[in-house]
Design a protein around this motif. Structure first.
Motif, PDB file in Angstrom:
ATOM      1  N   LEU A  10      91.251  29.899   5.065  1.00 31.78           N
ATOM      2  CA  LEU A  10      92.480  30.671   5.151  1.00 31.78           C
ATOM      3  C   LEU A  10      93.707  29.770   5.274  1.00 31.78           C
ATOM      4  O   LEU A  10      94.794  30.112   4.800  1.00 31.78           O
ATOM      5  N   MET A  11      93.535  28.616   5.895  1.00 28.58           N
ATOM      6  CA  MET A  11      94.660  27.707   6.104  1.00 28.58           C
ATOM      7  C   MET A  11      94.747  26.606   5.049  1.00 28.58           C
ATOM      8  O   MET A  11      95.577  25.702   5.160  1.00 28.58           O
ATOM      9  N   MET A  12      93.897  26.692   4.028  1.00 25.94           N
ATOM     10  CA  MET A  12      93.856  25.631   3.035  1.00 25.94           C
ATOM     11  C   MET A  12      95.205  25.385   2.354  1.00 25.94           C
ATOM     12  O   MET A  12      95.637  24.226   2.226  1.00 25.94           O
ATOM     13  N   PRO A  13      95.912  26.436   1.893  1.00 21.93           N
ATOM     14  CA  PRO A  13      97.226  26.164   1.283  1.00 21.93           C
ATOM     15  C   PRO A  13      98.185  25.455   2.237  1.00 21.93           C
ATOM     16  O   PRO A  13      98.937  24.566   1.832  1.00 21.93           O
ATOM     17  N   TYR A  14      98.150  25.845   3.518  1.00 24.98           N
ATOM     18  CA  TYR A  14      99.034  25.215   4.505  1.00 24.98           C
ATOM     19  C   TYR A  14      98.646  23.752   4.740  1.00 24.98           C
ATOM     20  O   TYR A  14      99.509  22.860   4.761  1.00 24.98           O
ATOM     21  N   VAL A  15      97.344  23.502   4.922  1.00 22.50           N
ATOM     22  CA  VAL A  15      96.893  22.134   5.219  1.00 22.50           C
ATOM     23  C   VAL A  15      97.125  21.215   4.029  1.00 22.50           C
ATOM     24  O   VAL A  15      97.615  20.082   4.194  1.00 22.50           O
ATOM     25  N   THR A  16      96.790  21.675   2.823  1.00 23.29           N
ATOM     26  CA  THR A  16      96.998  20.824   1.647  1.00 23.29           C
ATOM     27  C   THR A  16      98.474  20.551   1.399  1.00 23.29           C
ATOM     28  O   THR A  16      98.835  19.530   0.806  1.00 23.29           O
ATOM     29  N   GLN A  42      92.055  27.507  17.368  1.00 24.76           N
ATOM     30  CA  GLN A  42      91.997  26.399  16.417  1.00 24.76           C
ATOM     31  C   GLN A  42      93.135  26.465  15.409  1.00 24.76           C
ATOM     32  O   GLN A  42      93.779  25.443  15.113  1.00 24.76           O
ATOM     33  N   ALA A  43      93.408  27.651  14.876  1.00 24.04           N
ATOM     34  CA  ALA A  43      94.474  27.788  13.891  1.00 24.04           C
ATOM     35  C   ALA A  43      95.841  27.450  14.480  1.00 24.04           C
ATOM     36  O   ALA A  43      96.644  26.735  13.865  1.00 24.04           O
ATOM     37  N   LEU A  44      96.113  27.951  15.695  1.00 24.65           N
ATOM     38  CA  LEU A  44      97.394  27.663  16.339  1.00 24.65           C
ATOM     39  C   LEU A  44      97.562  26.178  16.610  1.00 24.65           C
ATOM     40  O   LEU A  44      98.641  25.606  16.399  1.00 24.65           O
ATOM     41  N   LEU A  45      96.494  25.534  17.065  1.00 22.72           N
ATOM     42  CA  LEU A  45      96.560  24.100  17.345  1.00 22.72           C
ATOM     43  C   LEU A  45      96.787  23.294  16.066  1.00 22.72           C
ATOM     44  O   LEU A  45      97.539  22.309  16.073  1.00 22.72           O
ATOM     45  N   ILE A  46      96.140  23.706  14.979  1.00 18.76           N
ATOM     46  CA  ILE A  46      96.338  22.993  13.701  1.00 18.76           C
ATOM     47  C   ILE A  46      97.794  23.075  13.271  1.00 18.76           C
ATOM     48  O   ILE A  46      98.405  22.071  12.878  1.00 18.76           O
ATOM     49  N   VAL A  47      98.380  24.269  13.369  1.00 18.78           N
ATOM     50  CA  VAL A  47      99.781  24.433  12.975  1.00 18.78           C
ATOM     51  C   VAL A  47     100.684  23.564  13.848  1.00 18.78           C
ATOM     52  O   VAL A  47     101.569  22.841  13.347  1.00 18.78           O
ATOM     53  N   ILE A  48     100.462  23.612  15.160  1.00 16.09           N
ATOM     54  CA  ILE A  48     101.303  22.830  16.080  1.00 16.09           C
ATOM     55  C   ILE A  48     101.176  21.339  15.791  1.00 16.09           C
ATOM     56  O   ILE A  48     102.180  20.611  15.723  1.00 16.09           O
ATOM     57  N   MET A  49      99.926  20.873  15.601  1.00 14.97           N
ATOM     58  CA  MET A  49      99.692  19.442  15.383  1.00 14.97           C
ATOM     59  C   MET A  49     100.296  18.978  14.053  1.00 14.97           C
ATOM     60  O   MET A  49     100.916  17.916  13.980  1.00 14.97           O
ATOM     61  N   LEU A  50     100.109  19.757  13.001  1.00 17.17           N
ATOM     62  CA  LEU A  50     100.635  19.344  11.702  1.00 17.17           C
ATOM     63  C   LEU A  50     102.164  19.393  11.678  1.00 17.17           C
ATOM     64  O   LEU A  50     102.809  18.548  11.053  1.00 17.17           O
TER      65      LEU A  50
END
Length: 484
Positions: free
Chosen positions: A23-29, A156-164
């Protein structure tokens, strides 16, 4: 709770548990260049092989032994499984630390010691987390299964957004995974203790490990099939090629994800159902229902995934749109083989499955080693498709020899024919549309196709179930599901 309601809860839970990265692939890439994303995939490969090793095959052993036990014996078996998993986690941590210099030398990407540690922690905890989640599935506690996984996924999703957003790159993704896994285990420990009541019991270790051992070897063999391709791509081509291939593989993984609501209910209960009156007939019907779902879901993905990649991912990943078509078909073959494999789990040993997996692994390793340096990502796709096709044939033949089931293949063949014609129609009209219209038309055609399949009764008895005509002859599926 009915099987259909359980499946809905499982659907939400598994999408949240495994679907965060999708679900977060577009954001992470969008925040990681292809080289960094490729390095992240190399670390994930380490986690994959580690999960197989520390798992000890205990989840499949629980299906086999805990599912058919009651009372004190059941409690001791659960305690035994958790104790073995804890031992595996501790031993795994020690081994990772001892071989750290070797790992850093041979990993086909530049990574740091702390990054290996960050990926190792959730990997080692995975076996401990999987046991209480499996018990929830075996006890039809689908609602709690869903709640725990939703909490983990949100954190996990919230932490990924904050970290990135703070520029931590792949370190941020690894920290998010580690933190969410620790939180998940803490939440599950109370439930796990209620199920076992003690820690350290190892009296049933021999039968558990005897059953689980071949599963581990099978898992290693399958890692050679589904993981070594990425490793060789990173080593012999480059991590950028690995990043594109990995993105395609993740989109293909959506098929398995969509099948999880059905599989999470079916796999823990299939042995129990097989042992009931008319069990072989029930198992055959449910397996064919699963095959129909796989064929339709793969068709729907072929209509929508490539255009979605063009719309939502950076241009560096556009090759993934073409690769995803082939890998979705490969994923369909893989999932079909797992549904057609009941016989290999019906006895006291899983050795026949182990030998099949090992044979597939050997062929895959040889193919990857010689072909990937010459033909790159397409060689990986070709080898993977060939190996999984062979695996499907072998699983079906061996399973039928061990536990013959009266499959009615006409159902899924009819579904395949209808979906193939609809795909050809979409391929023709898509040349006249923009990318957005291709994506939308793919979704529309998928909806009309499932309506047609239900109307033609391609899904056995599904039309009758939906129209409410509950007779014992025409409604075998809904009756069986409600009894479970």
């Amino acid at each position: 709770m009915s099987a259909i309601k359980q499946s809905l809860y499982y659907g939400v839970g598994i999408v949240m548990m495994k679907g965060v990265s999708l679900l977060m692939m577009p954001y992470v890439t969008g925040h990681l260049p292809t080289k960094e994303y490729g390095s992240l995939e190399v670390l994930i490969l380490l986690a994959d092989i580690g999960t197989i090793l520390v798992g000890f095959g205990l989840i499949d052993a629980m299906y086999r032994y805990v599912g058919s036990s009651e009372g004190k014996k059941r409690q001791l078996l659960i305690a035994n499984c958790f104790s073995l998993s804890l031992i595996a986690a501790v031993m795994g941590g020690v081994i990772v630390w001892l071989i750290m210099p070797w790992l850093l030398l041979y990993i086909p990407a530049k990574v740091e010691v702390y990054q290996v540690v960050l990926i190792a922690i959730p990997t080692l905890l995975d076996g401990l987390i999987a046991i209480p989640l499996t018990l929830m599935r075996m006890q039809s506690l689908a609602k709690w299964f869903c709640i725990f996984n939703v909490i983990k996924a949100i954190v996990q999703a919230l932490l990924i957004v904050i970290m990135l957003e703070h520029g931590l790159g792949i370190d941020g993704v690894l920290i998010a995974s580690t933190a969410s896994s620790i939180l998940m285990l803490v939440f599950l420990l109370k439930f796990q203790w209620q199920q076992m009541g003690r820690l350290g019991y190892l009296g049933y270790s021999l039968p558990l490990l005897k059953f689980g051992g071949p599963i581990v070897i099978s898992g290693i063999g399958m890692f050679a099939v589904t993981g070594l391709d990425k490793w060789i791509l990173a080593d012999k081509v480059n991590v950028e090629a690995l990043a594109v291939y990995a993105i395609s593989a993740k989109f293909a993984l959506i098929l398995s994800l969509l099948m999880q609501p059905f599989c999470l209910w079916w796999f823990p209960n299939r042995i129990k159902i097989l042992q009931q009156d008319n069990g072989t007939q029930q198992c055959a019907e449910k397996a064919i229902l699963g095959c129909n779902l796989i064929v339709f879901l793969a068709f729907s993905m072929l209509l929508t995934v490539p255009s979605f990649i063009y719309l939502c991912l950076p241009s560096d990943y556009y090759l993934a749109a073409k690769l995803s078509v082939a890998l979705i078909l490969v994923s369909a073959i893989k999932n079909l083989s797992e549904l057609m494999n009941l016989g290999c789990f019906s006895g006291e040993s899983s050795q026949k499955q182990m030998w099949i997996q090992c044979l597939c692994a050997v062929i895959a390793v040889v193919g990857y080693y010689f072909l990937i340096p010459l033909y790159g990502v397409w060689a990986a796709v070709a080898v993977l498709g060939s190996v999984y096709s062979m695996r499907l044939v072998l699983f079906y033949c061996v399973s039928q020899s061990l536990e013959p089931l009266p499959y009615k293949h006409a159902y899924w063949i009819k579904t395949l024919c209808i979906c193939s014609m609809a795909y050809l129609f979409h391929s023709v009209i898509s040349t006249m549309f923009s990318t957005w219209m291709v994506f939308i038309s793919g979704g529309v055609i998928s909806i009309f196709t499932i309506i047609l399949l239900v109307y033609l009764n391609t899904f056995p008895n599904l039309r009758s179930q939906l129209t409410g005509k509950f007779t014992s002859l025409n409604f075998r599926y809904i009756t069986n599901f409600r009894k479970v």
